[in-house]
Design a protein around this motif. Structure first.
Motif, PDB file in Angstrom:
ATOM      1  N   GLU A  11     -10.840  34.039  41.652  1.00  0.00           N
ATOM      2  CA  GLU A  11      -9.698  34.075  42.453  1.00  0.00           C
ATOM      3  C   GLU A  11      -8.264  34.595  41.827  1.00  0.00           C
ATOM      4  O   GLU A  11      -7.539  35.087  42.326  1.00  0.00           O
ATOM      5  N   MET A  12      -8.233  33.781  40.540  1.00  0.00           N
ATOM      6  CA  MET A  12      -6.999  34.037  39.904  1.00  0.00           C
ATOM      7  C   MET A  12      -6.856  35.539  39.594  1.00  0.00           C
ATOM      8  O   MET A  12      -5.655  36.010  39.644  1.00  0.00           O
ATOM      9  N   SER A  13      -7.941  36.142  39.346  1.00  0.00           N
ATOM     10  CA  SER A  13      -8.147  37.615  38.943  1.00  0.00           C
ATOM     11  C   SER A  13      -7.795  38.346  39.757  1.00  0.00           C
ATOM     12  O   SER A  13      -7.105  39.509  39.892  1.00  0.00           O
ATOM     13  N   ARG A  14      -8.326  38.031  41.055  1.00  0.00           N
ATOM     14  CA  ARG A  14      -8.257  38.928  42.429  1.00  0.00           C
ATOM     15  C   ARG A  14      -6.771  38.798  42.757  1.00  0.00           C
ATOM     16  O   ARG A  14      -6.136  39.885  43.015  1.00  0.00           O
ATOM     17  N   LEU A  15      -6.157  37.711  42.689  1.00  0.00           N
ATOM     18  CA  LEU A  15      -4.757  37.522  43.197  1.00  0.00           C
ATOM     19  C   LEU A  15      -3.696  38.184  42.157  1.00  0.00           C
ATOM     20  O   LEU A  15      -2.917  38.938  42.749  1.00  0.00           O
ATOM     21  N   ALA A  16      -4.162  38.056  41.025  1.00  0.00           N
ATOM     22  CA  ALA A  16      -3.052  38.980  39.934  1.00  0.00           C
ATOM     23  C   ALA A  16      -3.161  40.450  40.145  1.00  0.00           C
ATOM     24  O   ALA A  16      -2.483  41.174  40.023  1.00  0.00           O
ATOM     25  N   ALA A  17      -4.594  40.940  40.362  1.00  0.00           N
ATOM     26  CA  ALA A  17      -4.736  42.332  40.489  1.00  0.00           C
ATOM     27  C   ALA A  17      -4.058  42.816  41.782  1.00  0.00           C
ATOM     28  O   ALA A  17      -3.519  43.661  41.926  1.00  0.00           O
ATOM     29  N   ASP A  18      -4.173  41.977  42.870  1.00  0.00           N
ATOM     30  CA  ASP A  18      -3.410  42.413  44.144  1.00  0.00           C
ATOM     31  C   ASP A  18      -2.186  42.294  43.990  1.00  0.00           C
ATOM     32  O   ASP A  18      -1.346  43.557  44.272  1.00  0.00           O
ATOM     33  N   HIS A  19      -1.621  41.785  42.816  1.00  0.00           N
ATOM     34  CA  HIS A  19      -0.191  41.829  42.722  1.00  0.00           C
ATOM     35  C   HIS A  19       0.275  43.007  41.883  1.00  0.00           C
ATOM     36  O   HIS A  19       1.193  43.701  42.545  1.00  0.00           O
ATOM     37  N   VAL A  20      -0.457  43.312  40.985  1.00  0.00           N
ATOM     38  CA  VAL A  20      -0.124  44.470  40.116  1.00  0.00           C
ATOM     39  C   VAL A  20      -0.449  45.549  41.184  1.00  0.00           C
ATOM     40  O   VAL A  20       0.554  46.683  41.118  1.00  0.00           O
ATOM     41  N   GLU A  21      -1.399  45.785  41.915  1.00  0.00           N
ATOM     42  CA  GLU A  21      -1.629  46.887  42.700  1.00  0.00           C
ATOM     43  C   GLU A  21      -0.658  47.176  43.718  1.00  0.00           C
ATOM     44  O   GLU A  21      -0.174  48.200  43.982  1.00  0.00           O
ATOM     45  N   ALA A  22      -0.152  46.097  44.317  1.00  0.00           N
ATOM     46  CA  ALA A  22       1.052  46.296  45.303  1.00  0.00           C
ATOM     47  C   ALA A  22       2.656  46.846  44.742  1.00  0.00           C
ATOM     48  O   ALA A  22       2.759  47.681  45.148  1.00  0.00           O
ATOM     49  N   GLU A  23       2.555  46.368  43.379  1.00  0.00           N
ATOM     50  CA  GLU A  23       3.803  46.902  42.695  1.00  0.00           C
ATOM     51  C   GLU A  23       3.344  48.320  42.346  1.00  0.00           C
ATOM     52  O   GLU A  23       4.576  49.253  42.372  1.00  0.00           O
ATOM     53  N   VAL A  24       2.350  48.902  41.862  1.00  0.00           N
ATOM     54  CA  VAL A  24       1.862  50.207  41.351  1.00  0.00           C
ATOM     55  C   VAL A  24       1.979  51.144  42.618  1.00  0.00           C
ATOM     56  O   VAL A  24       2.392  52.128  42.730  1.00  0.00           O
ATOM     57  N   VAL A  25       1.845  50.530  43.966  1.00  0.00           N
ATOM     58  CA  VAL A  25       1.651  51.304  45.039  1.00  0.00           C
ATOM     59  C   VAL A  25       3.027  51.437  45.640  1.00  0.00           C
ATOM     60  O   VAL A  25       3.377  52.639  45.774  1.00  0.00           O
ATOM     61  N   SER A  26       3.821  50.555  45.450  1.00  0.00           N
ATOM     62  CA  SER A  26       5.280  50.526  45.956  1.00  0.00           C
ATOM     63  C   SER A  26       6.112  51.548  44.810  1.00  0.00           C
ATOM     64  O   SER A  26       7.211  51.934  45.025  1.00  0.00           O
ATOM     65  N   CYS A  27       5.433  51.449  43.547  1.00  0.00           N
ATOM     66  CA  CYS A  27       6.388  52.267  42.578  1.00  0.00           C
ATOM     67  C   CYS A  27       5.440  53.024  41.487  1.00  0.00           C
ATOM     68  O   CYS A  27       4.987  52.276  40.527  1.00  0.00           O
ATOM     69  N   PRO A  28       5.055  54.094  41.797  1.00  0.00           N
ATOM     70  CA  PRO A  28       3.910  54.736  41.123  1.00  0.00           C
ATOM     71  C   PRO A  28       4.344  54.872  39.502  1.00  0.00           C
ATOM     72  O   PRO A  28       3.481  55.201  38.689  1.00  0.00           O
ATOM     73  N   HIS A  29       5.668  55.077  39.346  1.00  0.00           N
ATOM     74  CA  HIS A  29       6.063  55.133  37.981  1.00  0.00           C
ATOM     75  C   HIS A  29       6.643  53.835  37.231  1.00  0.00           C
ATOM     76  O   HIS A  29       7.091  53.791  36.181  1.00  0.00           O
ATOM     77  N   LEU A  30       5.718  52.877  37.733  1.00  0.00           N
ATOM     78  CA  LEU A  30       5.880  51.343  37.109  1.00  0.00           C
ATOM     79  C   LEU A  30       5.774  51.482  35.606  1.00  0.00           C
ATOM     80  O   LEU A  30       5.061  52.048  35.060  1.00  0.00           O
ATOM     81  N   VAL A  31       6.526  50.530  35.103  1.00  0.00           N
ATOM     82  CA  VAL A  31       6.202  50.341  33.594  1.00  0.00           C
ATOM     83  C   VAL A  31       5.875  48.875  33.572  1.00  0.00           C
ATOM     84  O   VAL A  31       6.427  47.910  33.989  1.00  0.00           O
ATOM     85  N   LEU A  32       4.628  48.889  33.129  1.00  0.00           N
ATOM     86  CA  LEU A  32       3.938  47.752  32.692  1.00  0.00           C
ATOM     87  C   LEU A  32       3.900  47.108  31.228  1.00  0.00           C
ATOM     88  O   LEU A  32       3.663  47.971  30.418  1.00  0.00           O
ATOM     89  N   GLY A  33       3.981  45.869  31.216  1.00  0.00           N
ATOM     90  CA  GLY A  33       3.749  45.165  29.889  1.00  0.00           C
ATOM     91  C   GLY A  33       2.341  44.648  30.103  1.00  0.00           C
ATOM     92  O   GLY A  33       2.177  44.147  30.850  1.00  0.00           O
ATOM     93  N   LEU A  34       1.444  44.976  28.952  1.00  0.00           N
ATOM     94  CA  LEU A  34       0.123  44.800  29.213  1.00  0.00           C
ATOM     95  C   LEU A  34      -0.501  43.791  28.161  1.00  0.00           C
ATOM     96  O   LEU A  34      -0.534  44.021  27.010  1.00  0.00           O
ATOM     97  N   ALA A  35      -0.976  42.469  28.468  1.00  0.00           N
ATOM     98  CA  ALA A  35      -1.512  41.490  27.862  1.00  0.00           C
ATOM     99  C   ALA A  35      -3.070  41.885  27.503  1.00  0.00           C
ATOM    100  O   ALA A  35      -3.643  42.721  28.546  1.00  0.00           O
ATOM    101  N   ALA A  36      -3.599  41.409  26.310  1.00  0.00           N
ATOM    102  CA  ALA A  36      -5.140  41.532  26.040  1.00  0.00           C
ATOM    103  C   ALA A  36      -5.622  40.411  26.345  1.00  0.00           C
ATOM    104  O   ALA A  36      -4.773  39.329  26.775  1.00  0.00           O
TER     105      ALA A  36
END
Ligand code: GLP
Length: 244
Positions: A11-36
């Motif tokens: 559920e944590m992963s799903r929620l985080a993905a929903d959040h990232v997706e929403a940001e990318v949809v509203s701003c296709p040129h989003l600049v993401l900082g990416l953790a491994a």
């Protein structure tokens, strides 16, 4: 700091993905900082699912790798570069050439770190930084120290971190140094989400959320960020709840 509690890792992963997706949809040129690391892995898989099933596109997204093991080539199977090309570029239409990394083989580390910071600046800064939490309280590879490191730099890893990472190097030599965005670099991101899962992170997460803000617990500085959301499962939040 906003805290969102989920029942479990999925559920944590799903929620985080929903959040990232929403940001990318509203701003296709989003600049993401990416953790491994192991924590965001399922989130990246959900991003892949969103791309396949709903056509959420990462083609114009720019990514900055949060950290990298010092001395590993981009081709090394355990490099974070490989991780991100596998999980993000492999699952979505994210373009590998849009991924900026700290080159862990750079002959001049100081220059490499300065150039990395410059690239972030030229991209307009990081819009959304995704973080995990290390057992020592580290974010990126910013280990407990006497002061918060401001800029990207090379760091000697704590013994606890080396031990935690050993599982990824199956008997081989575990890197003792890493390159990482600085705490200042991370804090400049407009928005941060930190994902935390499992009871082994419960003690350190409690310190991060309501302990003293101190460089001995690097992630505690997130208490001062204006737009930081911690998405954690109930096991990770168990110690925090006990003290309330
Ligand atoms: C790793 C990385 C971080 C990561 C953290 C937690 O070693 N340096 O970027 O967020 O430590 O890792 P994990 O998610 O595997 O517990």
């Amino acid at each position: 700091m906003k805290i969102i509690e989920t029942d479990n890792y999925e559920e944590m992963s799903r929620l985080a993905a929903d959040h990232v997706e929403a940001e990318v949809v509203s701003c296709p040129h989003l600049v993401l900082g990416l953790a491994a690391g192991s924590t965001p892995r399922r989130m990246y898989e959900f991003l892949g699912q969103g791309y396949r099933e709903r056509g959420v596109s990462y083609r114009a997204v720019q990514g900055f790798n949060l950290d990298e093991y010092y001395g590993l080539s981009k081709e090394h199977p355990q490099s974070f570069y490989q991780y991100l090309t596998r999980y993000l570029a492999g699952g979505t239409d994210f373009q590998e050439e849009n991924l900026q990394v700290l080159d862990a083989l750079a002959p001049d580390i100081g220059k490499e770190c300065r150039e990395f910071e410059k690239k972030i600046e030229l991209a307009g800064g990081i819009d959304l930084q995704i973080l995990g939490l290390g057992n020592t309280g580290h974010i990126g590879f910013n280990e407990p120290d006497a002061a918060f490191p401001r800029h990207s730099h090379c760091v000697k890893l704590k013994e606890e971190t080396v031990k935690a990472n050993a599982k990824y190097f199956s008997g081989g030599e575990v890197p003792r140094y890493a390159m990482t965005m600085g705490v200042g670099t991370i804090m400049q991101a407009r928005q941060i989400i930190m994902l935390v899962s499992g009871k082994e992170k419960a003690g350190i997460l409690k310190k991060v959320l309501c302990g003293q803000v101190t460089p001995q617990v690097p992630a505690s500085i997130l208490q001062f960020h204006r737009e930081c959301t911690v998405i954690a499962d109930s096991e990770a939040l168990s110690a925090y709840h006990q003290m309330l």
